[in-house]
Design an enzyme around this catalytic site. Sequence first.
Site, PDB file in Angstrom:
ATOM      1  N   ALA A 140       2.676  99.113  77.900  1.00 32.92           N
ATOM      2  CA  ALA A 140       2.366  98.675  76.228  1.00 32.92           C
ATOM      3  C   ALA A 140       1.104  99.628  75.827  1.00 32.92           C
ATOM      4  CB  ALA A 140       2.597  97.236  75.962  1.00 32.92           C
ATOM      5  N   ASP A 141       0.821  99.842  74.356  1.00 31.01           N
ATOM      6  CA  ASP A 141      -0.229 100.390  73.867  1.00 31.01           C
ATOM      7  C   ASP A 141      -1.608  98.979  74.113  1.00 31.01           C
ATOM      8  OD1 ASP A 141       0.225  98.441  72.122  1.00 31.01           O
ATOM      9  OD2 ASP A 141       0.431 100.001  70.261  1.00 31.01           O
ATOM     10  N   LYS A 142      -2.692  99.415  73.585  1.00 30.84           N
ATOM     11  CA  LYS A 142      -3.719  98.600  73.946  1.00 30.84           C
ATOM     12  C   LYS A 142      -3.521  97.135  73.187  1.00 30.84           C
ATOM     13  CE  LYS A 142      -6.112 100.686  69.704  1.00 30.84           C
ATOM     14  NZ  LYS A 142      -5.911  99.702  68.682  1.00 30.84           N
TER      15      LYS A 142
END
Length: 424
Positions: free
Chosen positions: A330-332
């Site tokens: 997943a992204d940040k």
Amino acid sequence: MTKSGATKKSQSLSEPKSAPKDDLKSLPMPEVEKRLASSPDGLSQDEAQKRLSQYGPNEIEEKKTNAILKFLSYFWGPIPWMIEAAVILSAVAQHWPDFAIILILLLANAVVGFWEEHQAGNAIAALKAKLANKAQLKRDGKWISLEARELVPGDVIHLRLGDIVPADARLLESDPVEVDQSALTGESLPVTRKPGEAVFSGSIIRTGEIDALVYATGKNTYFGKTTQLMQEAQSPSHFQRAVLKIGNYLIILAVTLVAIIITVALFRGDPMLITLQFALVLTVAAIPVAMPTVLSVTMAVGARLLAKKEAIVTRLAAIEELAGVDVLCADKTGTLTQNKLALGDPFCVNGIPADQVIFNAALASRADNQDTIDLAVLDGLKDKDALKGYDVVHFQPFDPVHKRTEATVKGEEGKPFKVTKGAP
């Protein structure tokens, strides 16, 4: 040469204009207005009707499958074919108990699979529910309220606090606004959008109000392209490929053995009825009759548990696919969030108590704005009635220049004071 060129020119003149392209979200505003043949004064009603017939309604087209055909699709495939062959052989051999049991299992698999996917609902319909239903737009120089589906490229719309953006648009001249794009990007915090920048369909205006020029509607929007990808994502899953592989192997094995039995029986002159009965026993033994039903019921239970957590399962096979994930990237921000902020432990200096810090921050917050940070601060108050004795005389919302909120408050003694929350 001249004739060919004339023909080509004639064809290009007769063809309708293509839909607005992605570069309209980044071109200079004068160029956008020129391409859309529009201005901050909006369109005329006649021109809007022409564009509505050209571009179509501002809605996402949903591919609807006939319910009967969908149900019949559960009887199509290698393993269903084998079970159906066993049903036919049972009827021919007049083995009615086998016939009834196998038929019930075949029907049970189809009914369970069809009903669970029907109950899961349609993800496209769930996404469409997030879109705005009404829009305030300028037609013939006057502001009117129409269904969002009536919007066309070139329309000028008015966006206010709490409005859901009904189509992709470029902001016109005004103060910057805060836009919540969490439904599209997973970002919990609103982003600042200045005049000339693009806002996307499905996002929400959190602070400010502004006019905007629509440049894309329906399936041409950022939101529409996302849902279109969902509709087109129909590749066979690992689970389906594994079941097909097992089914193909068993079909080849069963057909080969039955062919050998019939060949030997014909060579030996055995009675055909006895040969068919023997072939039936072999076929039923080779077919995992209960496997599709067991798999459907197991995945249906998983779909029900996910439904309780408000997860939409469009295909039961996705349950097994998700269970097979080893690493999830997943992204940040983590797009698999609840889109909620929670207040952490305050950091205090000079001996100021943590409760006092939260209380002052709450005075500089407003629940009516539905701002995610303000709501998190207000939720952090231990005593919800602590603010009752205080009157907010003036409230200055967060803006991207000062990067803070300010409030002028009258305390219980009637003496005004100021509190601020934000950047130092």
